[in-house]
Design a protein around this motif. Structure first.
Motif, PDB file in Angstrom:
ATOM      1  N   UNK A  39      34.749 -20.313   7.554  1.00 19.59           N
ATOM      2  CA  UNK A  39      35.072 -21.547   7.532  1.00 19.59           C
ATOM      3  C   UNK A  39      35.947 -21.808   8.753  1.00 19.59           C
ATOM      4  N   UNK A  40      36.036 -20.918   9.814  1.00 20.47           N
ATOM      5  CA  UNK A  40      36.774 -20.783  11.176  1.00 20.47           C
ATOM      6  C   UNK A  40      36.077 -21.307  12.133  1.00 20.47           C
ATOM      7  N   UNK A  41      34.659 -21.670  12.152  1.00 20.13           N
ATOM      8  CA  UNK A  41      34.035 -22.220  13.330  1.00 20.13           C
ATOM      9  C   UNK A  41      34.312 -23.581  13.592  1.00 20.13           C
ATOM     10  N   UNK A  42      34.695 -24.002  14.947  1.00 19.51           N
ATOM     11  CA  UNK A  42      34.766 -25.565  15.377  1.00 19.51           C
ATOM     12  C   UNK A  42      33.353 -26.064  15.453  1.00 19.51           C
ATOM     13  N   UNK A  43      33.377 -27.460  15.114  1.00 16.83           N
ATOM     14  CA  UNK A  43      32.155 -28.008  15.301  1.00 16.83           C
ATOM     15  C   UNK A  43      31.822 -28.155  16.937  1.00 16.83           C
ATOM     16  N   UNK A  44      30.446 -27.774  17.274  1.00 22.11           N
ATOM     17  CA  UNK A  44      30.265 -27.949  18.991  1.00 22.11           C
ATOM     18  C   UNK A  44      30.089 -29.320  19.168  1.00 22.11           C
ATOM     19  N   UNK A  45      30.820 -29.831  20.218  1.00 20.89           N
ATOM     20  CA  UNK A  45      30.919 -30.812  20.787  1.00 20.89           C
ATOM     21  C   UNK A  45      29.419 -31.574  21.089  1.00 20.89           C
ATOM     22  N   UNK A  46      29.368 -32.879  20.349  1.00 23.11           N
ATOM     23  CA  UNK A  46      27.983 -33.600  20.751  1.00 23.11           C
ATOM     24  C   UNK A  46      27.206 -33.250  19.774  1.00 23.11           C
ATOM     25  N   UNK A  47      27.392 -32.547  18.534  1.00 17.91           N
ATOM     26  CA  UNK A  47      26.656 -32.345  17.298  1.00 17.91           C
ATOM     27  C   UNK A  47      27.156 -32.784  16.074  1.00 17.91           C
ATOM     28  N   UNK A  75      21.665 -29.231  10.566  1.00 17.83           N
ATOM     29  CA  UNK A  75      21.596 -28.731   9.010  1.00 17.83           C
ATOM     30  C   UNK A  75      22.942 -27.994   8.804  1.00 17.83           C
ATOM     31  N   UNK A  76      23.493 -27.346   9.832  1.00 14.60           N
ATOM     32  CA  UNK A  76      24.709 -26.561   9.796  1.00 14.60           C
ATOM     33  C   UNK A  76      25.458 -26.642  11.054  1.00 14.60           C
ATOM     34  N   UNK A  77      26.699 -26.320  10.950  1.00 14.42           N
ATOM     35  CA  UNK A  77      27.451 -26.184  12.276  1.00 14.42           C
ATOM     36  C   UNK A  77      27.570 -24.621  12.511  1.00 14.42           C
ATOM     37  N   UNK A 125      21.341 -20.888   6.453  1.00 15.23           N
ATOM     38  CA  UNK A 125      22.381 -20.321   7.205  1.00 15.23           C
ATOM     39  C   UNK A 125      23.568 -21.013   6.439  1.00 15.23           C
ATOM     40  N   UNK A 126      23.455 -22.526   6.275  1.00 14.95           N
ATOM     41  CA  UNK A 126      24.531 -23.232   5.547  1.00 14.95           C
ATOM     42  C   UNK A 126      24.922 -22.553   4.317  1.00 14.95           C
ATOM     43  N   UNK A 127      23.912 -22.103   3.538  1.00 11.00           N
ATOM     44  CA  UNK A 127      24.101 -21.325   2.306  1.00 11.00           C
ATOM     45  C   UNK A 127      25.091 -20.406   2.300  1.00 11.00           C
ATOM     46  N   UNK A 128      25.045 -19.496   3.229  1.00 15.28           N
ATOM     47  CA  UNK A 128      25.895 -18.581   3.622  1.00 15.28           C
ATOM     48  C   UNK A 128      27.630 -18.888   3.876  1.00 15.28           C
TER      49      UNK A 128
END
Length: 367
Positions: free
Chosen positions: A350-358, A127-129, A101-104
């Protein structure tokens, strides 16, 4: 393969094979016109790769249509992991899938689906956000059920001219987390329930809790009832079942309920009101998208309840135009997806926020 992509208007198709973990994964991206493709990850056994690819492609299309009708800023995608017969290390496999997923680079955001759990999503999140439905973000199933119940009530109002569910006979196929939640909502509303599942213990538990009547799986399609509610796997409306239906409404959470679009017309001709699956089961997608963007629970619940309004509009247009409900729903979704082309949205990456706590342990994570 390219014929299938052209048929469903698939944007792109990605494959990953990791011999070390046994990962054989497919990610189908149908559209990124309105935002990153969002869709669950299936982890089930497939007879062959062709069936896995077809499943991913059709489900990705359904997610695009679902997002379009729900006015969610997402595209549609789907991931399929071909479950090995002898799985050695589940964690290692899902870590490898997270790297895939991260590769995409943000074109695809994954979530829970058949065969996967929030614990699996937690592994991926290391491994990915680009993942949701983790243990911290919550289970989308109750929201899927909430939307299905809103859709059933809308269909009952349109077809039966009833604004309540008291003694409305609903038959539910599939008692997973969504099916059980639908049963609970409907029982509280006074509906009379008949239920079936391949797991006899689930049937017994739901019957005991909600005073439902058990039915054999093979009797589901021909049961004399008001509403037939498929909440298991798809293709339930097909050449074998179309003549068996003895209901007034078909409205459930299963994806791809029509094995062919022509069966929607056949239901219309028989005066059976069909709630198009990608319209009625959008609650989980709405939750996953809005929660990932840190929107509050009341806003999410309001958007999920709007599914009933969307379906009411589809039913009304179908009645006035004398076209099947699936035809109307497809037209409404396609007007949003294709009229101005299907180019990628500037927000597709590149628009997704990091999930809180991860925390993202992958040093190459895109921020």
């Amino acid at each position: 393969m390219f014929d299938l992509m052209q048929q469903v208007r698939l944007c792109d198709l990605h494959f990953k094979h990791d011999p070390h973990t046994g990962l054989k994964a497919i990610i189908a991206i149908h559209s990124t016109k309105h935002g990153p493709a969002l869709g669950g990850c299936r982890f089930i056994e497939y007879p062959n790769t062709d069936q896995a690819v077809k499943d991913a492609a059709l489900l990705a299309k359904g997610m695009s249509y679902k997002a379009a009708l729900a006015d969610i800023p997402q595209g549609g995608g789907k991931a399929v992991i071909m479950k090995p017969k002898n799985l050695k290390d589940r964690r290692a496999l899902f870590e490898a899938f997270g790297d895939f997923i991260e590769e995409l680079g943000g074109r695809y955001l994954t979530a829970v689906d058949s065969g996967t759990t929030s614990d699996d999503m937690d592994i991926i999140a290391g491994r990915t956000r680009f993942v949701t439905s983790t243990t911290l973000s919550g289970n989308p199933s109750p929201y899927t059920a909430q939307g299905v119940v809103a859709g059933i009530k809308s269909a009952v109002k349109h077809r039966l001219q009833r604004t309540d569910m008291q003694d409305i006979h609903v038959a539910i196929q599939g008692l997973g987390s969504v099916g059980q939640s639908v049963a609970e909502h409907l029982a509280k509303a006074g509906a009379r329930l008949s239920v079936t599942d391949i797991d006899a213990e689930k049937v017994e538990a739901v019957c005991d809790q909600f005073k439902a009547t058990p039915i054999a799986p093979e009797d589901f399609f021909s049961l004399d009832c008001d509403v037939l509610t498929p909440c298991a796997l798809g293709n339930v409306v097909n050449a074998s079942t179309i003549s068996q239906f003895n209901c007034k409404v078909i409205a459930g959470s299963a994806n791809n309920q029509l094995s062919d679009e022509r069966w929607g017309h056949a239901l219309h001709e028989r005066n059976i009101l069909y709630a198009p699956d990608f319209a009625i089961n959008a609650g989980g997608l709405i939750f996953a998208s809005m929660h990932h963007r840190h929107m509050d629970d009341s806003a999410i619940a309001k958007q999920v309840d709007h599914i009933g309004v969307t379906l009411s509009d589809i039913f009304t247009q179908s009645e006035h135009s004398q076209q099947a409900t699936n035809v109307i729903a497809n037209k409404l979704a396609e007007a949003k997806l294709y009229i101005r082309g299907n180019q990628a949205s500037p927000h597709s990456q590149h628009q997704w926020p990091q999930e809180k706590g991860h925390a993202v342990s992958n040093p190459h994570a895109v921020h």
